[in-house]
Enzyme design. Structure first.
Site, PDB file in Angstrom:
ATOM      1  N   GLY A  20       0.782  -1.231   0.000  1.00  0.00           N
ATOM      2  CA  GLY A  20       0.000   0.000   0.000  1.00  0.00           C
ATOM      3  C   GLY A  20       0.813   1.280   0.000  1.00  0.00           C
ATOM      4  O   GLY A  20       0.325   2.322   0.459  1.00  0.00           O
ATOM      5  N   LYS A  21       2.021   1.227  -0.528  1.00  0.00           N
ATOM      6  CA  LYS A  21       2.844   2.442  -0.585  1.00  0.00           C
ATOM      7  C   LYS A  21       2.165   3.537  -1.389  1.00  0.00           C
ATOM      8  O   LYS A  21       2.176   4.706  -0.993  1.00  0.00           O
ATOM      9  CB  LYS A  21       4.214   2.148  -1.222  1.00  0.00           C
ATOM     10  N   THR A  22       1.592   3.161  -2.527  1.00  0.00           N
ATOM     11  CA  THR A  22       0.969   4.169  -3.388  1.00  0.00           C
ATOM     12  C   THR A  22      -0.236   4.803  -2.699  1.00  0.00           C
ATOM     13  O   THR A  22      -0.425   6.023  -2.771  1.00  0.00           O
ATOM     14  CB  THR A  22       0.543   3.543  -4.723  1.00  0.00           C
ATOM     15  N   LYS A  43       7.508   9.331  -8.487  1.00  0.00           N
ATOM     16  CA  LYS A  43       7.757   7.895  -8.559  1.00  0.00           C
ATOM     17  C   LYS A  43       9.016   7.726  -9.399  1.00  0.00           C
ATOM     18  O   LYS A  43       8.945   7.611 -10.630  1.00  0.00           O
ATOM     19  CB  LYS A  43       6.564   7.184  -9.211  1.00  0.00           C
ATOM     20  N   GLU A 121       7.752   8.137  -3.761  1.00  0.00           N
ATOM     21  CA  GLU A 121       7.420   6.737  -3.498  1.00  0.00           C
ATOM     22  C   GLU A 121       8.486   5.826  -4.087  1.00  0.00           C
ATOM     23  O   GLU A 121       8.773   5.867  -5.283  1.00  0.00           O
ATOM     24  CB  GLU A 121       6.056   6.369  -4.086  1.00  0.00           C
ATOM     25  N   GLY A 124       8.902  -1.164  -4.501  1.00  0.00           N
ATOM     26  CA  GLY A 124       9.027  -2.355  -3.680  1.00  0.00           C
ATOM     27  C   GLY A 124       9.448  -2.022  -2.258  1.00  0.00           C
ATOM     28  O   GLY A 124       9.035  -1.019  -1.687  1.00  0.00           O
TER      29      GLY A 124
END
Length: 233
Positions: A20-22, A43, A121, A124
């Site tokens: 759930g990083k995004t 990103k 962000e 991985g």
């Protein structure tokens, strides 16, 4: 904060891929934008692309752009976009591309000139390789941003979170906080895991995000504690 002040920002990492990083990064961008700050997302490296008929795009990068209130060129916000959804160093090698951390640092500097807050962000986990010699932690160290760690609440997350915290500290980067994301709705020990993590992570819990069948950055933003991020409640 005024435009003359240096840009603030955070590097969002995760305990693994798919945690759930995004969602967390987009929520942070929305939180800052909602407070009247010029907020942008970045990103640096994305693996997994689709073609919209005009150009190649990445869903994670698109989510950060949608949350931001600063319009910047896609090639600046997502400098390295690879078609295969695999580890960045594998995808880069497949396309014959070398990921240049200095170039990424330059892109970040340009974004920071246009925004007051830049949320970066990672790809991985914190130690995901970028090439034969460099990992994502090298990029985080080069940018020098405080780190926010996203923990996917599921079996194994405690060890993954503590190892990630240790890796962040090894790079002398501040851990600004962590986000718990309940990615497994059937996990019976989620609360016990949260309590254990809270005792062992030396940073504030910014948000405990519930299971979401469809990730909702606006909803997640409303659940973030703004105080540890230097914002008024």
């Amino acid at each position: 904060m005024t435009a003359a002040q240096p840009a603030r920002g955070f590097f969002v990492t995760g305990t693994d891929t798919g945690v759930g990083k995004t969602l967390a990064a987009a929520a942070l961008i929305r939180l800052f934008a909602g407070r009247g700050l010029r907020a942008a997302g970045m990103k640096p490296v994305a693996s997994g692309a689709f073609h919209d008929g005009r150009r190649w795009r990445n869903e994670d990068a698109d989510a950060l752009v949608a949350a931001a209130n600063v319009a910047l060129p896609p090639a600046l916000l997502n400098p390295y976009l690879f078609r295969s959804a695999t580890a960045p160093h594998i995808a880069a090698a497949e396309e014959g591309v070398a990921i240049d951390i200095d170039y990424l640092r330059g892109c970040h500097r340009r974004i920071a000139e246009a925004a007051q807050v830049v949320v970066v962000e990672g790809a991985g986990g914190f130690m995901v390789p970028l090439d034969d010699c460099s990992n994502t932690d090298d990029l985080a160290a080069a940018l020098g941003l405080p780190v926010i760690m996203v923990v996917g609440i599921r079996l194994g997350c405690i060890s993954h979170a503590l190892l990630t915290q240790q890796a962040i500290r090894a790079r002398s980067l501040p851990l600004a906080g962590w986000v718990a994301n309940r990615i497994d709705p059937a996990e019976p020990y989620a609360l016990a895991m949260l309590e254990s993590l809270s005792q062992r992570i030396g940073a504030p819990l910014l948000a405990d995000l519930p299971w979401m069948a469809q990730p909702d950055a606006a909803r997640a933003a409303a659940l973030i504690d703004p105080a540890p991020l230097g914002l008024r409640p």
